[in-house]
Write a protein that holds these residues in place. Structure first.
Motif, PDB file in Angstrom:
ATOM      1  N   PRO A  44      -6.889  10.620  64.180  1.00 42.02           N
ATOM      2  CA  PRO A  44      -6.548  11.920  63.581  1.00 42.02           C
ATOM      3  C   PRO A  44      -5.161  11.944  62.962  1.00 42.02           C
ATOM      4  CG  PRO A  44      -6.440  12.039  65.978  1.00 42.02           C
ATOM      5  CD  PRO A  44      -7.004  10.694  65.650  1.00 42.02           C
ATOM      6  N   THR A  45      -5.037  12.700  61.877  1.00 46.46           N
ATOM      7  CA  THR A  45      -3.737  12.871  61.224  1.00 46.46           C
ATOM      8  C   THR A  45      -3.536  14.335  60.853  1.00 46.46           C
ATOM      9  OG1 THR A  45      -4.480  12.558  58.934  1.00 46.46           O
ATOM     10  CG2 THR A  45      -3.938  10.567  60.191  1.00 46.46           C
ATOM     11  N   PRO A  46      -2.286  14.799  60.904  1.00 49.59           N
ATOM     12  CA  PRO A  46      -1.994  16.184  60.506  1.00 49.59           C
ATOM     13  C   PRO A  46      -2.124  16.405  59.011  1.00 49.59           C
ATOM     14  CG  PRO A  46       0.032  15.021  61.054  1.00 49.59           C
ATOM     15  CD  PRO A  46      -1.092  14.109  61.421  1.00 49.59           C
ATOM     16  N   GLN A  47      -2.218  15.323  58.249  1.00 45.56           N
ATOM     17  CA  GLN A  47      -2.431  15.463  56.816  1.00 45.56           C
ATOM     18  C   GLN A  47      -3.782  16.106  56.521  1.00 45.56           C
ATOM     19  OE1 GLN A  47       0.359  14.949  55.309  1.00 45.56           O
ATOM     20  NE2 GLN A  47       0.459  12.874  54.505  1.00 45.56           N
ATOM     21  N   ARG A  48      -4.750  15.898  57.435  1.00 42.47           N
ATOM     22  CA  ARG A  48      -6.102  16.398  57.215  1.00 42.47           C
ATOM     23  C   ARG A  48      -6.439  17.604  58.082  1.00 42.47           C
ATOM     24  NH1 ARG A  48      -9.235  12.351  54.638  1.00 42.47           N
ATOM     25  NH2 ARG A  48      -7.766  11.209  53.306  1.00 42.47           N
ATOM     26  N   LEU A  49      -5.887  17.648  59.277  1.00 41.34           N
ATOM     27  CA  LEU A  49      -6.271  18.688  60.239  1.00 41.34           C
ATOM     28  C   LEU A  49      -5.049  19.478  60.694  1.00 41.34           C
ATOM     29  CD1 LEU A  49      -8.801  16.638  62.377  1.00 41.34           C
ATOM     30  CD2 LEU A  49      -9.357  18.643  60.999  1.00 41.34           C
TER      31      LEU A  49
END
Length: 615
Positions: A102-107
């Motif tokens: 997971p990445t904060p760029q997407r979520l």
């Protein structure tokens, strides 16, 4: 939820982890299954989070340090109503928000990118530091970590720092499932081995059966009530829990379950439980952080000032103008000059001691809370934290790094202290900005400019004093350069940055006395590079000589060469750089021995001019 419902939720998280990995044909369902009960209890009883408002100042912060267990995280999002079953089945597909890690760029609910193990807890420490010392809103930071990654030294940098700072708002949940990627972990199911280590660093510890939901519930409650210490919940679990054919078995890491439908049936089938996650408390919004015009320090031309001194003074001034600016240092603040900020803004200064990985991670964690961190140490020592810098870029973090004592010009301390790889290292980071000022006024302007950058910013500073060649009103846009000498008779161009700029100017004067006119460019923005000015210089002189206090690979010379990689005719390119292993000597002797002082530059220029006129 009662005991039965919590256990049922754990099974749902397992089932959805299996289903997501099966749909993708890849993933880590067994690593997700071991931590499912831990996640179920946290989600249902202890996490305070508004999924509709991920920016809510009272939200707890959840960091999945074992990022490969992303199916579990996404299954939890589904249980909380943040995503639906249809999106769950896009796991690992092109364009999906549900990436393999997971990445904060997407979520918007992901705090930081993980997947390079050993990073989640250090970043969690940074978030918890912000909560304790800056935000004051009472949120907790929960970090779900695996036992394999506890072999990473960065975990223990984080453990010591968290205890030193009394971060009782931080809980590490250690999923001790005994199995790593290729086989058993170092300590297997010896919970006490892990507990002793955390206790030695000053943590409160709770050992628990990670599949006993009532015991896990009590452990979380104990963590929330523990004051003055961070808590590590050390949970014995089984990888692949609940499916006999994979439970606690080697050789199944990172693989979908072979008979996914049978596994789902064995786990009791699909479920549609919905969790009403506790709302965060009604706390004040993050206070508006003051901003005012920056009164940058200035110096008169002709003065001799070290750019590290200018950095310290400029950062302190920036901190006075902007309440969102914070500083971190790796116990060399008297050398980097970060101590100037510490003296004026002690509440926003974070001493990270000689733990560069933790320093970068703390900067990333603090940046998630809306601050603008500047983290400094010797340029050479940033190499130690390069994986954290790389992952900060994956996170889309906005952090500024400052490497002092760059190049052979530091003098007698020798090569262990010399940053000679840092430009190459930082240029390679996706979306980075790399700046190398040569004088004090330029440094101050660039320090202020960095506060508005996206991504990873890097400023290279010097130990020794350099002459102030620019007036205090001069502008230095990122991506720009300065042409310091130019005429219609120029026969080649010298391109320099930092310590080599005054050397290039001296060489230009020497060459002019010999009837050879040369152009001099101060390429203070190494990335992005000023292609336009370089192209014009190439058209005018057809020969560029770069001079850098750095190894030849990946630094200034490569940045200039890449400016001509667009298919246009390439000029003659030559470079002077540090090609040998330095020893101890004075700064002047070092520059001469490396062949990058004024004498060497003039000699190389004469040779190039002679070659250019040979028929």
């Amino acid at each position: 939820m009662n005991t039965g419902e919590l256990a049922d939720l754990g099974q749902q998280l397992r089932v959805d982890s299996v289903r997501a990995a099966a749909a993708a044909g890849s993933g880590h369902p067994t690593s997700s299954m071991s931590a499912a009960d831990l996640m179920a209890v946290l989600l249902a009883h202890h996490l305070r989070y508004d999924f509709d408002r991920p920016e809510h100042p009272g939200n707890d912060r959840l960091v999945l340090s074992k990022g490969h267990a992303s199916p579990l995280l996404y299954a939890a999002y589904k249980a909380a109503g943040a995503i639906d079953d249809e999106e769950l089945f896009t796991f690992r597909e092109l364009g999906s928000r549900l990436e393999g890690h997971p990445t904060p760029q997407r979520l918007p609910w992901v705090e930081t990118a993980t997947g390079s193990l050993g990073q989640g807890l250090p970043v969690g420490v940074g978030i918890a530091l912000s909560g304790k010392r800056l935000d004051h809103t009472g949120y907790r930071v929960w970090v779900l970590t695996g036992d394999s990654e506890l072999a990473e030294g960065s975990v223990w940098e984080a453990a010591e720092h968290a205890a030193h700072e009394h971060l009782d708002n931080l809980t590490a949940i250690v999923d001790v499932n005994r199995l790593g990627q290729r086989g058993p972990t170092r300590h297997g199911h010896d919970l006490d081995a892990y507990a002793r280590r955390f206790q030695a660093f000053g943590w409160h510890t709770v050992e628990v059966d990670g599949h006993d939901v009532d015991a896990v519930d009590r452990a979380f409650a104990e963590a929330r009530s523990t004051a003055g210490q961070p808590t590590a919940i050390i949970a014995r679990t089984l990888k692949g829990k609940g499916v006999h054919s994979v439970e606690d078995r080697e050789g199944l890491h990172g693989k979908p379950l072979p008979e996914a439908e049978d596994a789902v049936a064995e786990l009791g089938g699909e479920r549609t439980l919905r969790v009403e996650v506790h709302e965060p408390p009604a706390v004040r919004a993050l206070h508006s952080m003051s901003t005012a015009p920056v009164g940058l320090p200035t110096w008169a031309t002709g003065e001799e000032i070290a750019t590290r001194d200018a950095y310290g003074h400029a950062l302190a001034a920036l901190g006075s103008a902007r309440g969102d600016v914070v500083a971190l240092d790796g116990e060399v603040g008297d050398s980097t000059r970060a101590e100037y900020f510490a003296k004026e803004h002690p509440d926003r200064y974070f001493e990270c001691y000689i733990a560069e990985q933790q320093m970068i991670a703390a900067a990333v964690g603090i940046a998630t809370r809306g601050r603008v961190p500047y983290a400094s140490t010797f340029a050479a020592f940033l190499t130690r934290a390069y994986d954290f810098i790389r992952m900060a870029s994956v996170s889309g973090a906005r952090i500024n790094l400052v490497g002092s004592h760059a190049g052979v010009s530091i003098g007698q301390d020798g090569p262990s202290q010399m940053g000679l790889e840092d430009l190459a290292m930082m240029r390679a980071v996706h979306g980075s900005t790399v700046l190398h000022p040569c004088d004090a006024n330029q440094t101050a302007r660039l320090v202020a400019a960095m506060a508005g950058l996206d991504g990873i910013g890097y400023l290279r500073t010097l130990r020794g004093k350099t002459p102030v060649i620019y007036g205090p009103e001069e502008e230095f846009p990122v991506g720009g350069s300065k042409v310091l000498r130019a005429s219609g008779r120029d026969r080649l161009t010298l391109v320099a940055a930092g310590a080599t700029v005054p050397e290039a100017l001296t060489a230009a004067d020497t060459l002019a006395a010999d009837g050879i006119d040369v152009r001099v460019i101060d390429l203070y923005s190494v990335k992005p590079v000023d292609r336009h000015t370089l192209h014009r210089a190439a058209e005018a002189t057809d020969c560029l000589l770069t001079v850098e206090d750095h190894h030849p690979e990946g630094g200034l010379g490569d940045a200039v060469a890449e400016a001509f990689a667009d298919g246009r005719p390439v000029p003659r390119l030559a470079r002077l750089a540090v090609r040998t292993m330095p020893g101890s000597a004075s700064p002047e002797e070092q520059l001469h021995a490396a062949g990058i002082d004024a004498e060497a530059i003039a000699a190389a220029a004469k040779l190039l001019v002679e070659e250019a006129i040979v028929p």
